[in-house]
Design a protein around this motif. Structure first.
Motif, short mmCIF file in Angstrom:
data_model
loop_
_atom_site.label_atom_id
_atom_site.label_comp_id
_atom_site.label_asym_id
_atom_site.label_seq_id
_atom_site.Cartn_x
_atom_site.Cartn_y
_atom_site.Cartn_z
N LEU A 64 -25.79 -3.31 8.81
CA LEU A 64 -24.94 -2.13 9.00
C LEU A 64 -23.89 -2.37 10.08
N ARG A 65 -24.36 -2.99 11.18
CA ARG A 65 -23.46 -3.26 12.29
C ARG A 65 -22.35 -4.21 11.86
N LEU A 66 -22.76 -5.21 11.09
CA LEU A 66 -21.81 -6.20 10.59
C LEU A 66 -20.75 -5.53 9.72
N ARG A 67 -21.24 -4.64 8.85
CA ARG A 67 -20.34 -3.97 7.93
C ARG A 67 -19.37 -3.05 8.68
N LEU A 68 -19.88 -2.38 9.72
CA LEU A 68 -19.01 -1.49 10.49
C LEU A 68 -17.91 -2.28 11.19
N ARG A 69 -18.31 -3.45 11.72
CA ARG A 69 -17.30 -4.27 12.40
C ARG A 69 -16.26 -4.77 11.40
N GLY A 70 -16.70 -5.16 10.22
CA GLY A 70 -15.79 -5.60 9.17
C GLY A 70 -14.84 -4.48 8.78
N LEU A 71 -15.39 -3.26 8.67
CA LEU A 71 -14.56 -2.11 8.31
C LEU A 71 -13.54 -1.82 9.41
N GLY A 72 -13.95 -1.99 10.66
CA GLY A 72 -13.04 -1.76 11.78
C GLY A 72 -11.80 -2.63 11.67
N LEU A 73 -11.98 -3.84 11.15
CA LEU A 73 -10.83 -4.74 10.99
C LEU A 73 -10.03 -4.43 9.74
N THR A 74 -10.74 -4.18 8.63
CA THR A 74 -10.02 -4.05 7.35
C THR A 74 -9.47 -2.65 7.11
N LEU A 75 -10.14 -1.63 7.69
CA LEU A 75 -9.76 -0.26 7.34
C LEU A 75 -8.31 0.10 7.71
N PRO A 76 -7.85 -0.17 8.96
CA PRO A 76 -6.47 0.23 9.27
C PRO A 76 -5.44 -0.35 8.31
N PRO A 77 -5.43 -1.69 8.07
CA PRO A 77 -4.43 -2.19 7.12
C PRO A 77 -4.65 -1.68 5.70
N LEU A 78 -5.91 -1.51 5.30
CA LEU A 78 -6.14 -1.05 3.93
C LEU A 78 -5.71 0.40 3.74
N VAL A 79 -5.95 1.25 4.76
CA VAL A 79 -5.49 2.64 4.67
C VAL A 79 -3.97 2.66 4.59
N TRP A 80 -3.35 1.83 5.40
CA TRP A 80 -1.88 1.72 5.40
C TRP A 80 -1.38 1.38 3.99
N LEU A 81 -1.95 0.31 3.42
CA LEU A 81 -1.50 -0.14 2.10
C LEU A 81 -1.80 0.89 1.01
N THR A 82 -2.98 1.52 1.11
CA THR A 82 -3.35 2.50 0.09
C THR A 82 -2.41 3.70 0.13
N LEU A 83 -2.16 4.18 1.34
CA LEU A 83 -1.36 5.39 1.51
C LEU A 83 0.11 5.17 1.15
N LEU A 84 0.63 4.00 1.51
CA LEU A 84 2.07 3.78 1.35
C LEU A 84 2.42 2.96 0.11
N MET A 85 1.40 2.33 -0.51
CA MET A 85 1.74 1.49 -1.64
C MET A 85 0.94 1.82 -2.90
N THR A 86 -0.39 1.72 -2.81
CA THR A 86 -1.20 1.89 -4.02
C THR A 86 -1.05 3.30 -4.59
N ILE A 87 -1.26 4.31 -3.73
CA ILE A 87 -1.16 5.69 -4.24
C ILE A 87 0.25 6.00 -4.76
N PRO A 88 1.32 5.70 -3.99
CA PRO A 88 2.65 5.97 -4.55
C PRO A 88 2.93 5.22 -5.85
N CYS A 89 2.44 3.97 -5.94
CA CYS A 89 2.63 3.21 -7.19
C CYS A 89 1.98 3.94 -8.36
N LEU A 90 0.77 4.46 -8.13
CA LEU A 90 0.08 5.18 -9.20
C LEU A 90 0.75 6.52 -9.48
N THR A 91 1.31 7.13 -8.42
CA THR A 91 1.99 8.41 -8.60
C THR A 91 3.20 8.29 -9.50
N LEU A 92 3.76 7.08 -9.59
CA LEU A 92 4.91 6.86 -10.48
C LEU A 92 4.58 7.30 -11.90
#
Lengths: 263, 305
Positions: B19-47
């Motif tokens: 669990l601890r390992l996963r949380l640390r991994g999420l701490g690194l990946t979550l900010p860039p992934l939220v950024w990409l999802t919010l500004l790229m993936t979702i808008p692409c699908l909204t097209l």
């Protein structure tokens, strides 16, 4: 290949001519002493002097540099974190695939669709907060969005070449998380991070399409300024500006080449 | 005690809880992934949704379902059916294909020439290809306006052969657009190809020649198979952006020479018809995915990125 191949050499030289004749023409017209028309009227550096006095070009240069520097720093941090997070932690296979796909979108999708998507995203987010009114901030956000993937790609290829024994050795010697990152991981991935940052920086300077869609009236960059000038009517100052941009590219490429030979 | 220890795992020398390992991994990946999802993936699908929405009277978007944008995409409008849009779609594909073919034809001699230089000067030749790769497309494109301008040698030559009237420029038009396209994308083709040509096994070429292969056969049997990976990457990074191009056609092509990229740009700027622009973007997206799938299969490449 000891045999001489005149045809190959000829086509190669012609190809290079195709790449360089336009730029050489711009450089020649930037020192031509004629405001209108394309006839040669003698050498002058007046256009370069006028360039230095032009408020709009000042502003566009500053905007371009702020944009490139800030977006590069942000995307390098985010992209490196993403690369580390993806490769250094055990993710389930399906999740890993999903990550891979979302990272590859900006690399595969044509720029113009990225630009359109960003326009759309900003128009939604503007409802929540006015930060997303088109300005230098939206421009930076737009650039970071397409840079992240490229940084991640470069850093991940570096990570793939490292072995995990070094990590294990550090842990056996009671390295803390922070110590491990600061003293082991970071020095090892630095060449990859620098290469990623360099790529992000040049991508930002090179970009026109994303900027064209996400800039505001107060955040004109150099390529957008030149594009607008083409529509209004070209002046020799634009040729001078383009020549300087070209020289800047040459300097960057040579520096990058030197650096890449070092590592 | 033993049960408490067993939920710990060893990961890269670190003995920790999953669990601890996963949380640390999420701490690194979550900010860039939220950024990409919010500004790229979702808008692409909204097209997709946007393409089915209605344009308001003042260019705003009304979220009311309609199929009109797709009908317009395939040529139906108030005035009945017209083939204009098909011309634009076809022209985008055609121009991208011709540009790619010319780039391949030029890139092989170019990369072979660079590879056969002595090691000391090779870097210099390579840098000559890299510089235009990193020069801004707007700067490189408008530069052709100067070369092709009226009363300059190229235009005079064309006028001499009666191709254009005396005193006219060589733009806007098809010739100028192809020049702009080829010079824009040649470095994109040459650099990946160079990576393959550099690793070429010259013994195979010699062997082919010893066995009386013609020049053409040497190319198809000895060179092409060896350089396929670089060629495939080159074709993709040339064809896909060439299809979506709007800068070159906008500056050198004039109003008669529209590509799908120009249409999309118009809908999001002057015309302010975002839903129709979204439908066009989807069409471009489909064209991109299909061509990528074809090149991938034909070249036998799996991991392309």
């Amino acid at each position: 290949m000891d045999k001489k191949r005149p045809l190959v050499a000829l086509v190669a030289i012609l190809s290079l001519a195709l790449l360089y004749i336009p730029s050489i023409a711009v450089a020649i017209f930037s020192v031509n002493n004629s405001r209108y028309g394309l006839a040669w009227r003698g050498f002058t550096l007046d256009w370069y002097k006028l360039l230095l006095q032009n408020e709009y070009i000042h502003q566009a240069t500053i905007n371009s540099l702020i944009l490139a520097v800030v977006s590069t720093i942000a995307s390098t941090i985010l992209g490196t974190a993403l690369a580390l997070g993806l490769d250094r932690y055990p993710w389930p296979k399906t999740l890993h695939r999903f990550f891979d796909i979302s990272i590859n979108i900006p690399i595969v999708v044509p720029d113009i669709i990225m630009a359109v998507s960003l326009t759309l995203a900003f128009s939604f987010l503007r409802v929540i907060t006015p930060i997303f009114e088109l300005s230098l901030i939206t421009l930076i956000i737009g650039h970071v969005t397409f840079q992240i993937s490229f940084v991640t790609l470069v850093v991940r290829s570096r990570l793939a070449s490292l072995n995990q024994e070094t990590d294990e050795a550090a842990r056996d010697l009671f390295a803390s998380d922070f110590y491990l990152f600061r003293r082991v991981t970071l020095p090892l991935i630095t060449p990859g991070v620098l290469a990623g940052a360099m790529l992000a920086f040049t991508l930002s300077l090179d970009d026109f399409i994303i900027s064209f869609f996400t800039h505001g009236p107060d955040s004109v960059t150099l390529p957008i300024f030149i594009y607008a000038s083409i529509k209004r009517g070209l002046t020799p100052e634009i040729h001078a500006l383009s020549t300087l941009m070209l020289l800047f590219t040459v300097v960057l490429v040579v520096i990058a080449e030197r650096l890449s030979r070092k590592f | 005690m033993a049960s408490k220890k067993s939920d710990r795992i060893s990961w890269r020398g670190d003995v920790t809880k999953p669990l601890r390992l996963r949380l640390r991994g999420l701490g690194l990946t979550l900010p860039p992934l939220v950024w990409l999802t919010l500004l790229m993936t979702i808008p692409c699908l909204t097209l997709v949704a946007l393409a089915m929405a209605t344009r308001g009277q003042y260019g705003d978007v009304i979220w009311q379902f309609t199929g009109n944008n797709f009908r317009r995409l395939i040529g139906y409008s108030f005035f009945g059916w017209s083939a204009d849009n098909f011309y634009v779609l076809f022209r985008s594909l055609w121009m991208a294909a011709i540009t790619t073919i010319i780039c391949v034809a030029l890139a092989y001699p170019l990369t072979f020439h660079v590879v056969t230089r002595p090691p000391r000067t090779r870097v210099f030749w390579l840098i000559l290809i890299i510089i235009p790769f990193w020069t801004n497309v707007v700067v490189r494109t408008y530069a052709w306006l100067l070369v092709l301008g009226p009363n300059l040698p190229p235009a005079r030559l064309a006028a001499f052969f009666g191709l254009i009237p005396e005193g006219a420029a060589l733009y806007p038009g098809q010739f100028a657009v192809y020049l702009g396209m080829v010079s824009t994308f040649l470095p994109f083709m040459a650099l990946p190809l160079y990576a393959s040509v550099e690793r070429l096994n010259w013994d195979l070429l010699e062997a082919a020649r010893d066995l009386y292969a013609s020049r053409f056969q040497v190319f198809t049997k000895a060179i092409l198979p060896q350089t396929k990976p670089g060629l495939a990457v080159g074709i993709i990074v040339t064809f896909v952006p060439a299809m979506a191009m709007f800068v070159v056609t906008d500056i050198l092509g004039g109003a008669k020479f529209m590509l799908i990229g120009n249409l999309i740009q118009q809908q999001f700027t002057q015309a302010r018809n975002w839903p129709y622009g979204a439908a066009l973007s989807l069409a471009l997206m489909v064209m991109t995915l299909i061509s990528m799938a074809i090149f991938r299969r034909r070249s036998g490449l799996r991991n392309l990125s």
